[in-house]
Design a protein around this motif. Structure first.
Motif, mmCIF file in Angstrom:
data_model
loop_
_atom_site.group_PDB
_atom_site.id
_atom_site.type_symbol
_atom_site.label_atom_id
_atom_site.label_comp_id
_atom_site.label_asym_id
_atom_site.label_seq_id
_atom_site.Cartn_x
_atom_site.Cartn_y
_atom_site.Cartn_z
ATOM 1 N N ALA A 48 0.858 -1.195 0.000
ATOM 2 C CA ALA A 48 0.000 0.000 0.000
ATOM 3 C C ALA A 48 0.892 1.242 0.000
ATOM 4 O O ALA A 48 1.038 1.931 1.025
ATOM 5 N N PRO A 49 1.536 1.561 -1.131
ATOM 6 C CA PRO A 49 2.472 2.692 -1.168
ATOM 7 C C PRO A 49 1.831 4.034 -0.852
ATOM 8 O O PRO A 49 2.518 4.960 -0.441
ATOM 9 N N GLU A 50 0.487 4.113 -1.017
ATOM 10 C CA GLU A 50 -0.160 5.387 -0.689
ATOM 11 C C GLU A 50 -0.117 5.689 0.804
ATOM 12 O O GLU A 50 -0.363 6.825 1.226
ATOM 13 N N LYS A 51 0.156 4.648 1.607
ATOM 14 C CA LYS A 51 0.247 4.836 3.057
ATOM 15 C C LYS A 51 1.662 5.231 3.508
ATOM 16 O O LYS A 51 1.881 5.507 4.675
ATOM 17 N N LEU A 52 2.613 5.250 2.567
ATOM 18 C CA LEU A 52 4.008 5.452 2.939
ATOM 19 C C LEU A 52 4.228 6.814 3.583
ATOM 20 O O LEU A 52 4.962 6.940 4.562
ATOM 21 N N ASP A 53 3.564 7.842 3.046
ATOM 22 C CA ASP A 53 3.762 9.163 3.634
ATOM 23 C C ASP A 53 3.215 9.238 5.056
ATOM 24 O O ASP A 53 3.776 9.906 5.918
ATOM 25 N N ARG A 54 2.118 8.500 5.332
ATOM 26 C CA ARG A 54 1.562 8.496 6.679
ATOM 27 C C ARG A 54 2.479 7.739 7.643
ATOM 28 O O ARG A 54 2.624 8.133 8.800
ATOM 29 N N ILE A 55 3.057 6.663 7.112
ATOM 30 C CA ILE A 55 4.014 5.923 7.943
ATOM 31 C C ILE A 55 5.172 6.836 8.337
ATOM 32 O O ILE A 55 5.599 6.881 9.498
ATOM 33 N N GLY A 56 5.673 7.573 7.353
ATOM 34 C CA GLY A 56 6.770 8.486 7.634
ATOM 35 C C GLY A 56 6.394 9.571 8.620
ATOM 36 O O GLY A 56 7.165 9.909 9.521
ATOM 37 N N ALA A 57 5.195 10.130 8.465
ATOM 38 C CA ALA A 57 4.748 11.189 9.374
ATOM 39 C C ALA A 57 4.605 10.660 10.800
ATOM 40 O O ALA A 57 4.980 11.346 11.771
ATOM 41 N N TYR A 58 4.080 9.418 10.929
ATOM 42 C CA TYR A 58 3.884 8.867 12.269
ATOM 43 C C TYR A 58 5.226 8.537 12.924
ATOM 44 O O TYR A 58 5.439 8.797 14.112
ATOM 45 N N GLU A 80 16.530 3.508 12.315
ATOM 46 C CA GLU A 80 16.828 2.249 11.632
ATOM 47 C C GLU A 80 15.652 1.803 10.783
ATOM 48 O O GLU A 80 15.822 1.327 9.646
ATOM 49 N N ALA A 81 14.447 1.981 11.311
ATOM 50 C CA ALA A 81 13.253 1.615 10.551
ATOM 51 C C ALA A 81 13.116 2.488 9.309
ATOM 52 O O ALA A 81 12.782 2.001 8.211
ATOM 53 N N LEU A 82 13.372 3.779 9.468
ATOM 54 C CA LEU A 82 13.304 4.684 8.313
ATOM 55 C C LEU A 82 14.319 4.292 7.244
ATOM 56 O O LEU A 82 14.013 4.308 6.042
ATOM 57 N N ASP A 83 15.507 3.944 7.666
ATOM 58 C CA ASP A 83 16.539 3.544 6.705
ATOM 59 C C ASP A 83 16.104 2.322 5.907
ATOM 60 O O ASP A 83 16.270 2.271 4.672
ATOM 61 N N GLN A 84 15.516 1.339 6.590
ATOM 62 C CA GLN A 84 15.092 0.117 5.899
ATOM 63 C C GLN A 84 13.938 0.393 4.944
ATOM 64 O O GLN A 84 13.881 -0.173 3.844
ATOM 65 N N LEU A 85 13.022 1.246 5.346
ATOM 66 C CA LEU A 85 11.911 1.596 4.456
ATOM 67 C C LEU A 85 12.411 2.335 3.219
ATOM 68 O O LEU A 85 11.926 2.111 2.101
ATOM 69 N N LEU A 86 13.391 3.205 3.407
ATOM 70 C CA LEU A 86 13.951 3.924 2.256
ATOM 71 C C LEU A 86 14.624 2.971 1.275
ATOM 72 O O LEU A 86 14.500 3.113 0.055
ATOM 73 N N MET A 87 15.347 2.006 1.800
ATOM 74 C CA MET A 87 16.043 1.059 0.940
ATOM 75 C C MET A 87 15.082 0.172 0.180
ATOM 76 O O MET A 87 15.362 -0.252 -0.952
ATOM 77 N N ALA A 88 13.900 -0.091 0.764
ATOM 78 C CA ALA A 88 12.965 -1.045 0.159
ATOM 79 C C ALA A 88 11.973 -0.390 -0.788
ATOM 80 O O ALA A 88 11.535 -1.012 -1.757
ATOM 81 N N GLN A 92 6.267 5.837 -6.442
ATOM 82 C CA GLN A 92 6.006 7.223 -6.780
ATOM 83 C C GLN A 92 5.695 8.078 -5.560
ATOM 84 O O GLN A 92 5.846 9.289 -5.589
ATOM 85 N N SER A 93 5.230 7.459 -4.482
ATOM 86 C CA SER A 93 4.853 8.203 -3.280
ATOM 87 C C SER A 93 6.016 8.415 -2.325
ATOM 88 O O SER A 93 5.808 8.925 -1.218
ATOM 89 N N ILE A 94 7.226 8.044 -2.738
ATOM 90 C CA ILE A 94 8.340 8.108 -1.797
ATOM 91 C C ILE A 94 8.746 9.537 -1.480
ATOM 92 O O ILE A 94 9.338 9.816 -0.447
ATOM 93 N N ASN A 95 8.408 10.490 -2.366
ATOM 94 C CA ASN A 95 8.826 11.870 -2.129
ATOM 95 C C ASN A 95 8.300 12.420 -0.808
ATOM 96 O O ASN A 95 9.026 13.077 -0.064
ATOM 97 N N LEU A 96 7.016 12.145 -0.517
ATOM 98 C CA LEU A 96 6.450 12.637 0.739
ATOM 99 C C LEU A 96 7.078 11.928 1.929
ATOM 100 O O LEU A 96 7.296 12.528 2.979
ATOM 101 N N PHE A 97 7.392 10.672 1.760
ATOM 102 C CA PHE A 97 8.068 9.933 2.832
ATOM 103 C C PHE A 97 9.461 10.514 3.079
ATOM 104 O O PHE A 97 9.898 10.655 4.219
ATOM 105 N N VAL A 98 10.162 10.891 1.987
ATOM 106 C CA VAL A 98 11.490 11.468 2.116
ATOM 107 C C VAL A 98 11.437 12.787 2.873
ATOM 108 O O VAL A 98 12.326 13.104 3.673
ATOM 109 N N GLU A 99 10.368 13.551 2.631
ATOM 110 C CA GLU A 99 10.248 14.812 3.358
ATOM 111 C C GLU A 99 10.170 14.572 4.865
ATOM 112 O O GLU A 99 10.787 15.284 5.654
#
Length: 761
Positions: A48-58, A80-88, A92-99
């Motif tokens: 569910a990549p659309e949830k990635l930005d919410r995961i990052g915000a939380y 550590e969790a953020l690093d693993q999520l970035l690597m995986a 297209q929704s990764i930009n908001l997660f990166v922010e």
């Protein structure tokens, strides 16, 4: 109906992504990340990549709360969790997660705790190595450039922690460069606002090796890398990524850093910096660095000599490295700038100040520092010249020659304040520079490499009154002619010579046919200078020997022997010369005839030379090089009349060599130098002056001479009989013979010549 708050407190009713995030945190932070639950979170993010930005915000929310509560164990787990999520996740929704990720990294970097700063940096470096699938249009790294630059300058009290913070800052800057340098949508990392922070930060750490030694390193091999090693690697990577248009922005902060911290004077660090630059950038861009250094040298023209010398030293080192690249159109610009610095240095040395000495606040210069600068400039000119092909060296030689002030021929370079002494010093400096350019000069066609426009003014200096100038010119001529490194061999024992000799080429023959008489004339006249010393006569001998070895054909050998005999006559007749000079001229003649006799290997000629030398060894040893060409010559107070068997006989030499095919008639003719053209700068004579004098005499003759004399003179010039003889009787060949002098050749009259059909009508 239950209260709304009850649903919010019920864990089963919370959003799934929050539950998955909460589950990765253990009850005890020392247990570390719950790997099984982390795998579930990663699978959910991929599904569910659309949830990635919410995961990052939380995750960001939890990390902020843990930082505020000083729960640093959970902070590490969150990163550590953020690093693993970035690597995986590269969706297209990764930009908001990166922010969200960058926000958390920023919060860590802003913390006062060194461990949090290092943790944030490590996460950023991992992120920098990720190639994102989707572009980012609005992301900014300005904060990270500034913060990492500050960390590079950390002054933390504990030296070990300070080292770790600085290394983290260096790695952070390396990550920013990697992330932005190839992304056209990002802010241009090469802009001055970024380079002015990045480059000085790297140089500051690179400079620490000059100040302190590295302390013992921690456990792992990776941590054993020192800040200096890491900085150099980062600096090289930055420069290696620089395109043509970015070189200036990358190098300018280096120049400013060296200026601001007075690092030119030490030279060592400045040279090291630019060696790194020259070896790291693309070779086709190296000339841009040289241009910036030259411009910086011009900008510091009124700075202290030590600063200018440091810049010149750096230019010299950079020039050697640039040999693999291309100097291109900057060749004459380089030499023009360096020659300008020589001129300015001479002016400063003679006037004693950088500005007008009457102006307020003018700096007083130190002569020895200016001399060191002049030596550095001359050395740099040689370094540049060594990288050039032969044809460009010839252009540079002509360029420098055009800068040398010669009375009546070239404009003086000295300022109005320095006068004659300034012109003299510039002459010496430029001739020393020319000598550096000619070092190792090798060409197969000396006729084109050394045109009259160069040789004529150069030879004119052999007759100047200044002994130092004459010696420099002789050394330049030797350097130009010695194409096989025979100079030292010529000056040693002739019997053990192993000379490198090639057959005289057609181009060499043409060169000698055009210029030989000038060379002989100047050797002869230079020998008459009263203030010549041991070095002059040794150089004259080396010059004669090298002409014989490098450029001699049969005609040249004959003329050189005639010249040597003429030098002997000069020593006998010029009684006004000092005793040492007369003895030295005798020794010069003997040394050369000894050399030429062994090279021609004509037994009777060798025997005559050997007999004369033996007679001198017994009766007049002060007429031989062994007693004259030494630091303490053994010469008499007065030279008595020299005659008899201690002199070389022109008649005997003509007889012995004539029997071996040499032109005996020419050998028997005494050599007499002819002064023509611009051959003597010391007499200030030019072709124009001679032409004006000839015209004046013609006009005077026609104004004052009787009519009968004028008629007889003109009639003789237009004799019809003479014209007929000129047309029908062929003139003799210039040398009087062809080949080895065994007979006369018959020229074909014009009326007997056979012309091609196209020429006949």
């Amino acid at each position: 109906m239950p209260a709304p708050c009850v649903c919010g407190c019920c864990g089963a009713l919370r959003p799934r992504y929050k539950r998955l995030v909460d589950n990765i945190f253990p009850e005890d932070p020392e247990d570390g990340l719950v790997k099984a639950n982390m795998e579930k979170l990663t699978f959910y993010a991929l599904s569910a990549p659309e949830k990635l930005d919410r995961i990052g915000a939380y995750l960001s929310e939890r990390l902020s709360r843990d930082v505020a509560r000083h729960r640093y164990g959970y902070v590490c787990i969150a990163m550590e969790a953020l690093d693993q999520l970035l690597m995986a996740c590269h969706c297209q929704s990764i930009n908001l997660f990166v922010e969200s990720f960058l926000t958390m990294v920023r919060k860590l970097l802003e913390a006062d705790k060194p461990n949090l700063q290092i943790l944030g940096t490590n996460s950023f470096v991992k992120f920098a190595n990720i190639e994102e699938d989707t572009p980012s249009y609005h992301r900014s790294y300005d904060f990270f450039v500034s913060r990492f630059s500050e960390m590079c300058h950390s002054s933390y009290e504990d030296p070990d922690i300070r080292t770790k913070i600085r290394m983290a800052g260096i790695r952070g800057l390396q990550g920013v460069v990697r992330k932005t340098v190839n992304d056209e949508l990002q802010a241009n990392i090469w802009d001055p606002q970024h380079m002015d922070k990045i480059v000085p930060s790297l140089l500051f750490n690179l400079q620490q090796e000059e100040i302190t030694e590295r302390s013992p390193s921690p456990e792992t091999e990776k941590e054993k890398e020192s800040p200096i090693e890491l900085t150099e690697r980062c600096f090289r990577e930055l420069l290696g990524r620089a395109a043509y248009g970015n070189i200036k922005n990358a190098v300018k902060p280096v120049l400013m850093h060296l200026d601001n911290h007075s690092l030119w004077e030490g030279k060592t660090f400045a040279v090291r910096c630019f060696k790194i630059i020259m070896y790291s950038i693309q070779s086709q861009h190296s000339h841009l660095v040289i241009q910036q250094l030259l411009g910086h040298l011009d900008a510091n023209s009124k700075n202290s000599a030590t600063v200018r010398a440091g810049i010149v030293e750096v230019i010299s080192e950079a020039a050697v490295i640039e040999a693999s690249g291309s100097i291109g159109p900057t060749v004459l610009e380089v030499f023009n700038t360096l020659l300008k610095q020589l001129r300015l240095s001479v002016d400063y040395e003679l006037t004693g100040c950088y500005e007008s000495c009457t102006s307020a606040g003018s700096k007083v210069i130190k002569v020895h520092e200016e001399r060191q600068l002049q030596e550095a400039v001359i050395k740099t000119i040689g370094s540049f010249a060594s990288t050039l092909p032969t044809y460009q060296r010839s252009e540079v030689m002509l360029f420098i020659m055009g800068k040398i002030p010669v009375p009546g021929m070239y404009p003086a370079l000295g300022s109005a304040n320095t006068g004659f002494e300034g012109s003299r010093m510039i002459q010496i400096m430029l001739l020393k520079s020319l000598l550096q350019v000619t070092a190792g000069f090798q060409t197969t066609n000396m006729l084109t490499a050394l045109p009259s426009s160069f040789l004529d003014p150069l030879l004119s200096f052999t007759l100047m009154e200044d002994a130092e100038i004459r010696l420099l010119v002789l050394d330049i001529l030797i350097s130009l002619i010695d194409r096989h490194d025979n100079q030292l061999k010529v000056l040693t024992d002739i019997s053990v010579l192993k000379l490198k000799m090639d057959k005289c080429s057609r181009q060499d023959n043409l060169f000698m046919k055009k210029h030989s008489q000038r060379l002989y004339r100047h050797v002869f006249l230079a020998s008459k200078e009263e203030n010549s010393s041991q070095g002059h006569f040794q150089s004259l001998y080396a010059l004669l020997g090298l002409i014989c070895v490098e450029l001699a054909n049969e005609e040249v050998v004959v003329d050189l022997i005639r010249l040597a005999l003429a030098l002997q006559d000069l020593a006998l007749t010029e009684e006004s010369l000092p005793v040492y000079n007369r003895c030295a001229i005798h020794a010069l003649s003997a040394a050369y005839l000894n050399l030429i006799s062994q090279l021609t290997t004509v037994p009777t000629f060798c025997q005559h030379v050997h007999e004369v030398i033996e007679a001198r060894q017994k009766e007049l040893p002060f007429l031989l090089p062994e007693d004259v060409f030494v630091e303490t010559p053994k010469i008499p107070e007065k030279l008595e009349k020299v005659e008899g068997e201690v002199l070389f006989s022109q008649a005997k030499i003509a007889e012995t060599l004539g029997g071996s095919g040499y032109n005996s008639e020419r050998l028997a003719t005494p050599y007499i130098p002819q002064l023509t053209g611009v051959s003597c700068a010391g007499l200030n004579v030019s072709l124009e002056e001679q032409e004006r004098e000839r015209r004046r005499q013609v006009v005077e003759r026609f104004q004052t001479a009787p009519f009968e004399e004028i008629a007889a003179h003109c009639g003789a010039r237009v004799s019809a009989h003479a014209k007929l003889i000129y047309i029908y009787v062929p003139p003799p060949s210039p040398s009087g013979s062809v080949g080895n002098g065994h007979g006369q050749s018959r020229s074909v009259p014009v009326y007997e010549m056979k012309f091609p059909d196209l020429c006949v009508y």
